[in-house]
Design an enzyme around this catalytic site. Sequence first.
Site: not given
Ligand code: SAH
Ligand code: SF4
Length: 380
Positions: A92, A105, A112, A116, A119, A166-167, A220, A222, A298, A341
């Site tokens: 997406e 974005c 990925c 996490c 996510c 993805g990362e 990221s 957290h 989210n 996100c």
């Molecule tokens: N993999 C990379 C980039 C994609 S994620 C990373 O982790 O940074 C983009 C952002 O969305 C990151 O900061 C991630 O931690 C955040 N994110 C992931 N899942 C989320 C969720 N359910 N609610 C809010 N932010 C989230």
């Molecule tokens: Fe991958 Fe970023 Fe999601 Fe973590 S937050 S699982 S690194 S996409």
Amino acid sequence: MQAVNLLDFDLDGLAAYCEQLGEKRFRATQLFRWIHQKGASDFDQMSDLAKSLRSKLQGAAVIQGLSLISEHVSSDGTIKWLFDVGGGNAVESVYIPEDDRATLCVSSQAGCAVGCRFCSTGHQGFSRNLSTGEIIAQLWFAEHTLRKRFQTSERVISNVVMMGMGEPLQNYNALVPALRTMLDDHGYGLSRRRVTVSTSGVVPMIERLQHDCPVALAVSLHAPNDPLRDMLVPINRKYPIAELLEACSRYLQAAPRDFITFEYCMLDGVNDSDAHARELIALVKGRIPCKFNLIPFNPFPESGLHRSPLARVQAFARILADAGIVTTVRKTRGDDIDAACGQLAGEVQDRTNAQTRMRREPVVVPVSAIQRSARGGRPA
Ligand code: SAH
Ligand code: SF4
């Protein structure tokens, strides 16, 4: 022989390819401009390109975008596109218009591997890396589709964030040429400050990016300590916070901005207490110039986690701000189309989930209505 996809090349790569065809670099520049600045996908359109080069390219090369599966338009103007990348995978991209900018974005992988806890892409698992062409095709498609739709020849997208699925730093070799194409004056001409790579903290690749293509960096974080971060962002077990912060400090020597953005997803009762905020201050204060971006979590069903109440997010933000750390709370955009996100999860792999989502989505435009064939993936 399989045709070469010219979207896979940055300008140097395209010049090397043209050289193999016996063509000079300025021809590659012309070609690159046709592709990225004009959105051309057909060599016959390239009127000022020598006929001899055009005929060499016919058959040997293609300009192949992604197949669009669907477009969802949010009531706030956010647009989410779902692209088929084959093998049952979909990725997406999200377009987010604001008063003073328009951000795309972009996804870097199908799924990925970092996994996490909070996510939904992470929950989906890892399928494969996207190619350079598949990464840049998201911008190519969005930019030229929107220019047509808005009937403008001006640039539409001003900022790119690698914050889709993805990362990005685990797909480094494909990422860098895509970033270079975004920055190239003959490509999209975006400034380094307006292209952001977001990472969960792949330390060795942060160091390489600093040398190869320093753009704005978001990390990221957290969590303010290793035990909690180990649980939320599993890559922390390999590259713990101290190493990550050192890599961030070094990155700043080359970065286009003089701070790192730390993203912090606010999880109710997990990482959102006053004590966590104070621990964060102790971690970064005087050690690394940074800003905090607090992201309201989210939720998605499998996570078992909850969004921190707004008052908690604000109290947390206030503690950081009172300590002199610039802190913003991210606005949730595209909520009604699951474009926020961490909600991006290639729906093709999870049809049950997709159907539940569809019912909540206000506008679903079928591909046939989007002025292009789903198969060619071509904006022009
Ligand atoms: N993999 C990379 C980039 C994609 S994620 C990373 O982790 O940074 C983009 C952002 O969305 C990151 O900061 C991630 O931690 C955040 N994110 C992931 N899942 C989320 C969720 N359910 N609610 C809010 N932010 C989230
Ligand atoms: Fe991958 Fe970023 Fe999601 Fe973590 S937050 S699982 S690194 S996409």
